[in-house]
Design a protein around this motif. Structure first.
Motif, PDB file in Angstrom:
ATOM      1  N   VAL A 116       0.819  -1.217   0.000  1.00 33.46           N
ATOM      2  CA  VAL A 116       0.000   0.000   0.000  1.00 33.46           C
ATOM      3  C   VAL A 116       0.856   1.272   0.000  1.00 33.46           C
ATOM      4  O   VAL A 116       0.357   2.369   0.244  1.00 33.46           O
ATOM      5  N   GLU A 117       2.160   1.106  -0.251  1.00 28.14           N
ATOM      6  CA  GLU A 117       3.104   2.228  -0.354  1.00 28.14           C
ATOM      7  C   GLU A 117       3.142   3.074   0.915  1.00 28.14           C
ATOM      8  O   GLU A 117       3.025   4.303   0.884  1.00 28.14           O
ATOM      9  N   MET A 118       3.303   2.386   2.038  1.00 28.50           N
ATOM     10  CA  MET A 118       3.377   3.098   3.316  1.00 28.50           C
ATOM     11  C   MET A 118       4.699   2.858   4.049  1.00 28.50           C
ATOM     12  O   MET A 118       4.821   3.199   5.237  1.00 28.50           O
ATOM     13  N   GLU A 119       5.708   2.318   3.366  1.00 30.45           N
ATOM     14  CA  GLU A 119       6.992   2.076   4.043  1.00 30.45           C
ATOM     15  C   GLU A 119       7.590   3.363   4.593  1.00 30.45           C
ATOM     16  O   GLU A 119       8.194   3.378   5.662  1.00 30.45           O
ATOM     17  N   TYR A 120       7.398   4.455   3.863  1.00 29.47           N
ATOM     18  CA  TYR A 120       8.036   5.719   4.240  1.00 29.47           C
ATOM     19  C   TYR A 120       7.540   6.240   5.589  1.00 29.47           C
ATOM     20  O   TYR A 120       8.226   7.021   6.258  1.00 29.47           O
ATOM     21  N   ALA A 121       6.326   5.810   5.997  1.00 28.42           N
ATOM     22  CA  ALA A 121       5.746   6.309   7.254  1.00 28.42           C
ATOM     23  C   ALA A 121       5.537   5.198   8.268  1.00 28.42           C
ATOM     24  O   ALA A 121       4.873   5.418   9.284  1.00 28.42           O
ATOM     25  N   GLN A 122       6.103   4.041   8.044  1.00 24.54           N
ATOM     26  CA  GLN A 122       5.793   2.892   8.903  1.00 24.54           C
ATOM     27  C   GLN A 122       6.306   3.051  10.335  1.00 24.54           C
ATOM     28  O   GLN A 122       5.791   2.422  11.257  1.00 24.54           O
ATOM     29  N   ASP A 123       7.313   3.901  10.544  1.00 24.35           N
ATOM     30  CA  ASP A 123       7.864   4.077  11.889  1.00 24.35           C
ATOM     31  C   ASP A 123       7.303   5.302  12.605  1.00 24.35           C
ATOM     32  O   ASP A 123       7.744   5.639  13.712  1.00 24.35           O
ATOM     33  N   ARG A 124       6.343   5.979  11.975  1.00 22.96           N
ATOM     34  CA  ARG A 124       5.665   7.094  12.617  1.00 22.96           C
ATOM     35  C   ARG A 124       4.446   6.608  13.383  1.00 22.96           C
ATOM     36  O   ARG A 124       3.816   5.613  13.012  1.00 22.96           O
ATOM     37  N   ARG A 125       4.090   7.318  14.458  1.00 21.88           N
ATOM     38  CA  ARG A 125       2.894   6.959  15.207  1.00 21.88           C
ATOM     39  C   ARG A 125       1.648   7.255  14.368  1.00 21.88           C
ATOM     40  O   ARG A 125       1.594   8.246  13.631  1.00 21.88           O
ATOM     41  N   ILE A 126       0.653   6.408  14.521  1.00 22.63           N
ATOM     42  CA  ILE A 126      -0.585   6.567  13.759  1.00 22.63           C
ATOM     43  C   ILE A 126      -1.257   7.895  14.096  1.00 22.63           C
ATOM     44  O   ILE A 126      -1.950   8.481  13.257  1.00 22.63           O
TER      45      ILE A 126
END
Length: 303
Positions: A116-126
């Motif tokens: 879903v192209e979310m690797e760039y934000a995977q370590d940010r809090r939801i």
């Protein structure tokens, strides 16, 4: 072939009937569940996903009852509309938790986030995510165990155009792979772009089922109602009623206008200005009075 079948299903909450005697079958490919807000779409998806018991009738996955059957979660992924999430987790932690529930390694979570192209934000809090990002991380969580059935409730809410196109491409790909994909929407254009087959619900009832183009034609060809104000309403009404494109005209004295029902949309839109010009009548207001989705879908119920 994986199929969800809904047979004579109703669901009520106290005295409120949310779904009323609905039957439909959802098979491989992409199916759109279309209806106005409050039509019962979320209730149907919650019953298909095993989150809600039918008050009557049955919901099955390949002839196996869904409600109370934990095994079906090996085959179903669900993306709910509601926003309640564990905001203190990162995107990766959220998806990895679902992977662990399925007995899968952390690599499955990373793979789903990449899908879903979310690797760039995977370590940010939801808690720092936009609505569109939340939608995509919910999608990753639903895909982590590679389900054969995917149920999505208003999945495009809050997504920007690029995110919408990416998700549409992904759902098309999953449908072409033979998975059973159902998504709900109250927006006609979303369904038109993605689903060849649609199920239409209105006020908890099943209104129409089948090929999108056939049902879209029914929507377009339905009688159209207009509010028309002019410099001489009575003369205009007399001229219009003689043409077969109009089924009825009412003089609304309180509004100071005509209420016109047109049964031939194309002919009427050409007729109205021509008649006004020929009789020297000025058109002051021409506005559709029943173009809401509710009115369009209600027509399908009666069709």
């Amino acid at each position: 072939m994986t199929e969800i079948r809904i047979d004579r299903v109703s669901r009520w909450f106290g005295n409120v009937v949310a779904v009323n005697d609905v039957s439909m079958a959802i098979g491989p490919g992409v199916t759109g569940l279309l209806g106005p807000n409050g039509a019962g779409k979320s209730t149907l998806i919650n019953m298909m996903g095993g989150f809600l018991a039918p008050s009557s009738g049955t919901v099955t996955l390949d002839s196996t009852t869904i409600w109370g059957n934990q095994e079906i979660y090996r085959h179903i992924g669900i993306v709910p509309e509601r926003e309640a999430m564990y905001d203190f987790l990162t995107g990766l932690e959220f998806v990895r938790a679902n992977a662990e529930l399925h007995g899968l390694p952390a690599s499955a979570a990373r793979r789903a986030l990449a899908t879903v192209e979310m690797e760039y934000a995977q370590d940010r809090r939801i808690s720092t995510y936009s609505k569109g990002m939340r939608q995509r991380v919910k999608m990753a969580s639903a895909l982590v165990h590679d389900p054969s059935v995917l149920l999505l409730d208003e999945p495009f809410n809050g997504m920007d155009p690029r995110q919408r196109m990416q998700l549409m491409d992904l759902l098309r790909q999953m449908g072409s792979e033979g998975r059973t994909v159902l998504f709900s929407s109250h927006i006609l254009e979303e369904v038109e772009q993605l689903a060849a087959h649609i199920e239409v619900v209105v006020a908890g009832r099943h209104a129409a089922s089948g090929d999108f183009r056939r049902i879209r034609r029914l929507m377009t060809d339905r009688p159209h109602r207009y509010l028309v104000r002019s410099s001489d309403d009575r003369a205009l009404a007399a001229a219009l009623i003689a043409d077969p494109s109009t089924a009825g005209i009412e003089v609304d004295v309180a509004e100071g206008a005509l209420r016109v029902q047109a049964v031939d949309f194309g002919r009427f839109t050409a007729l109205l200005p021509a008649v006004a010009r020929a009789h020297g009548i000025r058109l002051l207001t021409v506005s559709p009075s029943d173009e809401s989705l509710e009115s369009v879908f209600s027509y399908l119920v009666a069709a």
